[in-house]
Design an enzyme around this catalytic site. Structure first.
Site, mmCIF file in Angstrom:
data_model
loop_
_atom_site.group_PDB
_atom_site.id
_atom_site.type_symbol
_atom_site.label_atom_id
_atom_site.label_comp_id
_atom_site.label_asym_id
_atom_site.label_seq_id
_atom_site.Cartn_x
_atom_site.Cartn_y
_atom_site.Cartn_z
ATOM 1 N N CYS A 1 0.819 -1.214 0.000
ATOM 2 C CA CYS A 1 0.000 0.000 0.000
ATOM 3 C C CYS A 1 0.851 1.261 0.000
ATOM 4 C CB CYS A 1 -0.875 0.019 1.245
ATOM 5 S SG CYS A 1 -1.793 -1.490 1.480
ATOM 6 N N ARG B 1 4.728 0.622 -6.075
ATOM 7 C CA ARG B 1 4.690 -0.261 -4.909
ATOM 8 C C ARG B 1 3.725 -1.428 -5.117
ATOM 9 N NH1 ARG B 1 6.594 2.107 -0.226
ATOM 10 N NH2 ARG B 1 5.053 1.107 1.101
ATOM 11 N N TRP C 1 -2.977 -2.644 -1.581
ATOM 12 C CA TRP C 1 -2.522 -3.938 -2.076
ATOM 13 C C TRP C 1 -3.151 -4.961 -1.139
ATOM 14 C CZ3 TRP C 1 0.870 -7.996 -0.549
ATOM 15 C CH2 TRP C 1 1.345 -8.789 -1.607
ATOM 16 N N ASN D 1 -1.094 1.333 5.979
ATOM 17 C CA ASN D 1 -0.217 0.397 5.274
ATOM 18 C C ASN D 1 0.368 -0.532 6.321
ATOM 19 O OD1 ASN D 1 1.736 -0.928 3.761
ATOM 20 N ND2 ASN D 1 3.166 0.775 3.818
ATOM 21 N N GLY D 2 0.185 -1.833 6.131
ATOM 22 C CA GLY D 2 0.718 -2.798 7.104
ATOM 23 C C GLY D 2 -0.328 -3.856 7.414
ATOM 24 N N GLU E 1 18.696 -16.059 -10.588
ATOM 25 C CA GLU E 1 18.154 -14.711 -10.720
ATOM 26 C C GLU E 1 17.443 -14.557 -12.063
ATOM 27 O OE1 GLU E 1 17.298 -12.291 -9.137
ATOM 28 O OE2 GLU E 1 17.232 -10.630 -10.530
ATOM 29 N N LYS F 1 13.480 -13.549 -12.679
ATOM 30 C CA LYS F 1 13.096 -12.387 -13.478
ATOM 31 C C LYS F 1 12.110 -12.792 -14.553
ATOM 32 C CE LYS F 1 14.235 -9.881 -11.879
ATOM 33 N NZ LYS F 1 14.920 -9.290 -10.791
ATOM 34 N N GLU G 1 8.639 -13.778 -13.076
ATOM 35 C CA GLU G 1 7.851 -12.747 -12.393
ATOM 36 C C GLU G 1 7.209 -11.748 -13.345
ATOM 37 O OE1 GLU G 1 9.448 -9.645 -9.575
ATOM 38 O OE2 GLU G 1 11.337 -10.065 -10.571
ATOM 39 N N HIS H 1 20.013 -36.095 -12.425
ATOM 40 C CA HIS H 1 19.390 -36.622 -11.200
ATOM 41 C C HIS H 1 17.885 -36.350 -11.171
ATOM 42 C CE1 HIS H 1 23.351 -37.586 -9.738
ATOM 43 N NE2 HIS H 1 23.742 -36.387 -10.144
ATOM 44 N N LYS I 1 6.302 -3.731 -5.250
ATOM 45 C CA LYS I 1 7.719 -3.390 -5.273
ATOM 46 C C LYS I 1 8.332 -3.555 -3.898
ATOM 47 C CE LYS I 1 11.597 -1.872 -6.862
ATOM 48 N NZ LYS I 1 12.390 -2.883 -7.568
HETATM 49 O O1 M6R Z 1 13.424 -4.392 -1.494
HETATM 50 P P1 M6R Z 1 14.055 -5.765 -1.354
HETATM 51 O O2 M6R Z 1 15.357 -5.869 -2.087
HETATM 52 O O3 M6R Z 1 14.181 -6.202 0.079
HETATM 53 O O4 M6R Z 1 13.017 -6.736 -2.045
HETATM 54 C C1 M6R Z 1 13.220 -8.121 -2.030
HETATM 55 C C2 M6R Z 1 12.315 -8.837 -3.031
HETATM 56 O O5 M6R Z 1 10.959 -8.605 -2.724
HETATM 57 C C3 M6R Z 1 12.570 -8.366 -4.476
HETATM 58 O O6 M6R Z 1 13.913 -8.524 -4.830
HETATM 59 C C4 M6R Z 1 11.700 -9.168 -5.467
HETATM 60 O O7 M6R Z 1 12.077 -10.509 -5.497
HETATM 61 C C5 M6R Z 1 11.788 -8.547 -6.865
HETATM 62 N N1 M6R Z 1 10.476 -8.297 -7.363
HETATM 63 C C6 M6R Z 1 12.461 -9.406 -7.869
HETATM 64 O O8 M6R Z 1 12.580 -8.765 -9.098
#
Ligand code: M6R
Length: 596
Positions: free
Chosen positions: A2, A27, A75, A101-102, A469, A473, A476, A492, A591
């Protein structure tokens, strides 16, 4: 997560809040709302499920005039995205409005108590208990009612509260969830993040946990949880709003991929002197203190965790200290061995990730030293840490993290080199050579890469970390099921998944593992896979076995993850575009993940 924006001043609160919320879209959210104190009998409000533009369109038809208000992008956590569940939430008489927010952990028991006292609830949210609590404690003094309400809350909350009886007042609270204050000329702002207010002011207060903001009579005061006045230090934001806008690119993600040389350069040069010596000024750990460390944990989430995997490799190789890497959401439930001789390195782009913060708090409570690698100055992670290494990647807006990742790897290399020098596990010559090669790489960027429909990633050693990684990417933002495998594990079990036509990306940048990777490429090709290799431009063998090869400039093996990840980011970007997705705001994701 949020986003909150609050305003008290002479401008149109609606305009300021909507503009601020648009800067917080990164966010992640699924609905938006606004409440404005018009000095009438009730608070005026509007809330809509969906994009902020839906609320904006509605407000064009039905504007809400006024100079004091709060707004919110939601959110969903408790209750589906809907108009009713959107914030602000109001008391029954619609005289008090709250944005939050929270997560309120004990909301069920409070709700039951309030229902027993005759309160009725409209939404499924945890937030609604807050406004009813404020209502319950309200006897003409808004800030006192807020203090009384938060005393009963357990969990994380950033709050904005307005009430009809207080036409020039706004109360805001920060506990765990981020909140900042903007100081203008005869106007004040509260927001979840700086971009929301940067158009109006660069002077900000970063709020600490438990602090309560009271804007009243054209003045702003900050109190601690015991109602003592706090003397806050004004911070001036020195980065530009332009840095947080798209700069001609279609999507923030693409801009941020191209920003990487600059992000790496900024992260590097601020710590290098004319003799190419590293100065990690914010890391106060002495040689003696470092010698005392017996255990190093790297803890983070998502992409930051993947950067941690490379960090482990660098620290172990250069500084010769054993390192364990853990996912933050698992860490504190796994009985980690932590004491005063432990160093916990946390990595977080936003510096607000709830699980990472919780891991830090646990480690600190057991006496460990905490070193934070974060991109956000003044973030919660930065403030909780003993030592901070800021990545100077600039604001990262796209949900998919790119430039923060490469800057985090650079941070790890610098920390590993600094540790290595302190521990005398590396000579001055080798050190200078490594840094020089790192600087050369800044010049090289991979531009074009084709999109793909589905993929596996394979790698060995450091390349396996890049593969992980890369797979995160791709999945997501393209929503393609993508997995990364250690190439040696293929036989395996994994190889059963390889069938005709499946694209398999093979990362091959580690000289001593290249031959083994060639064997793995042959294995998957024999089963019909379409192989795209990502390899050093010095490796001519690869293009003979792979269907397609993306060559990247050769550098020291240890530094290759910074380069090899770039084409994988572009694969993800173009795959997402090809599938018509919103590259910067993938579905279901936020985010900044400020709840567990
Ligand atoms: O703000 P942070 O680096 O702590 O966030 C961690 C993850 O939420 C963040 O890296 C997430 O995996 C990304 N969306 C990946 O692209």
């Amino acid at each position: 997560m949020c986003g909150i924006v609050g305003y008290v001043g002479k401008r149109s609160a609606e305009e300021v809040i909507i503009d601020g919320l648009s800067k917080l879209e990164y966010r992640g959210y699924d609905s938006a709302g606004i409440a404005i104190n018009q000095n009438k009998e009730t608070i005026a409000f509007a809330k809509k499920k969906g994009r902020l533009s839906i609320l904006e369109d509605y407000l064009k038809e039905m504007p809400i005039l006024g100079h004091v208000g709060i707004g919110h992008t939601r959110w969903a956590t408790h209750g589906e995205p809907s108009d009713i569940n959107s914030h602000p939430h109001l008391n029954e008489k619609e005289t008090i409005a709250v944005v939050h927010n929270g997560i309120i952990e004990n909301y069920m028991e409070i709700k039951e108590m309030l229902i027993a006292e005759g309160y009725t609830f409209k939404s499924e949210t945890d937030t609604e208990v807050i406004v009813h609590l404020v209502d319950k404690h309200y006897n003409g003094n808004l800030i006192e009612a807020v203090y009384a309400a938060i005393k009963q809350l357990r969990g994380a909350y950033a709050l904005g509260v307005v009430a009809v009886d207080h036409p020039d007042e706004l109360v805001a609270v920060r506990k765990e969830s981020p909140l900042i204050v903007g100081l203008g000329k005869e106007e004040f702002f509260v927001a979840s993040d700086v971009p929301a207010i940067l158009k109006y002011t660069r002077e900000v207060y970063f709020l600490e946990n438990g602090e309560v903001v009271h804007i009243k009579d054209n003045a702003l005061k900050v109190y601690d949880e015991n109602k003592n006045l706090v003397n806050k230090e004004v911070k001036t934001i020195d980065w530009d709003i332009e840095a947080a806008s798209k700069g001609g690119y279609d999507y923030f993600m693409l801009k941020e991929i191209y920003d990487q040389p600059q992000a790496i350069k900024e992260t590097l040069i601020r710590r290098l002197d004319a003799d190419r010596m590293i100065h990690l000024d914010d890391i106060k750990m002495t040689k003696e203190q470092l010698e005392d460390i017996t255990k190093v944990y790297i803890v983070a989430c998502g992409t930051a965790y993947n950067a941690g995997l490379v960090g482990k490799y660098a620290i172990e190789k250069l500084a010769k200290i054993p390192v364990e890497v853990d996912i933050a959401s698992e860490f504190r439930y796994s009985n980690p061995f932590i004491d005063e001789k432990t160093l916990l390195i946390v990595v977080s782009q936003s510096g607000e990730t709830a699980d990472t913060l919780a891991a830090m708090k646990l480690a600190k409570s057991k006496g460990a030293r905490v070193l934070a690698i974060t991109n956000v100055v003044g973030s919660s992670v930065a403030r909780e840490a003993t030592d901070v290494f800021y990545t100077w990647a600039g604001p990262e807006i796209a949900v998919a993290s790119t430039k923060a990742y490469t800057a985090q790897i650079v941070a790890f290399y610098m920390i590993a080199l600094d540790f290595a020098l302190k521990r005398e596990t590396i000579t001055q010559d080798k050190y200078s050579e490594t840094v020089d090669k790192g600087k050369e790489m800044i010049e090289n960027i991979v531009k074009d890469i084709k999109d793909t429909k589905s993929a596996f990633y394979l790698g060995r050693g450091l390349d396996y970390m890049t593969a992980q990684e890369a797979a995160l990417k791709l999945k997501e933002i393209s929503y393609i099921y993508t997995e990364a495998f250690a190439a040696g594990e293929l036989k395996h079990g994994t190889i059963a998944l390889i069938e005709k036509g499946i694209p398999v990306f093979c990362v091959v940048t580690q000289d001593d593992l290249a031959e083994k990777m060639i064997s793995n490429i042959k294995e998957v090709k024999a089963r019909g896979a379409f192989v795209i290799a990502i390899a050093k431009d010095t490796n001519k063998e690869i293009s003979k076995v792979a269907d397609d090869t993306i060559y990247i400039p050769a550098a020291d093996d240890l530094l290759m993850p910074i380069l090899s990840v770039v084409p994988t980011q572009l694969v993800a970007y173009y795959a997402s575009l090809a599938r018509g997705n919103d590259v910067d705001k993938p579905r279901n994701l936020a985010k900044s993940v400020t709840v567990e």
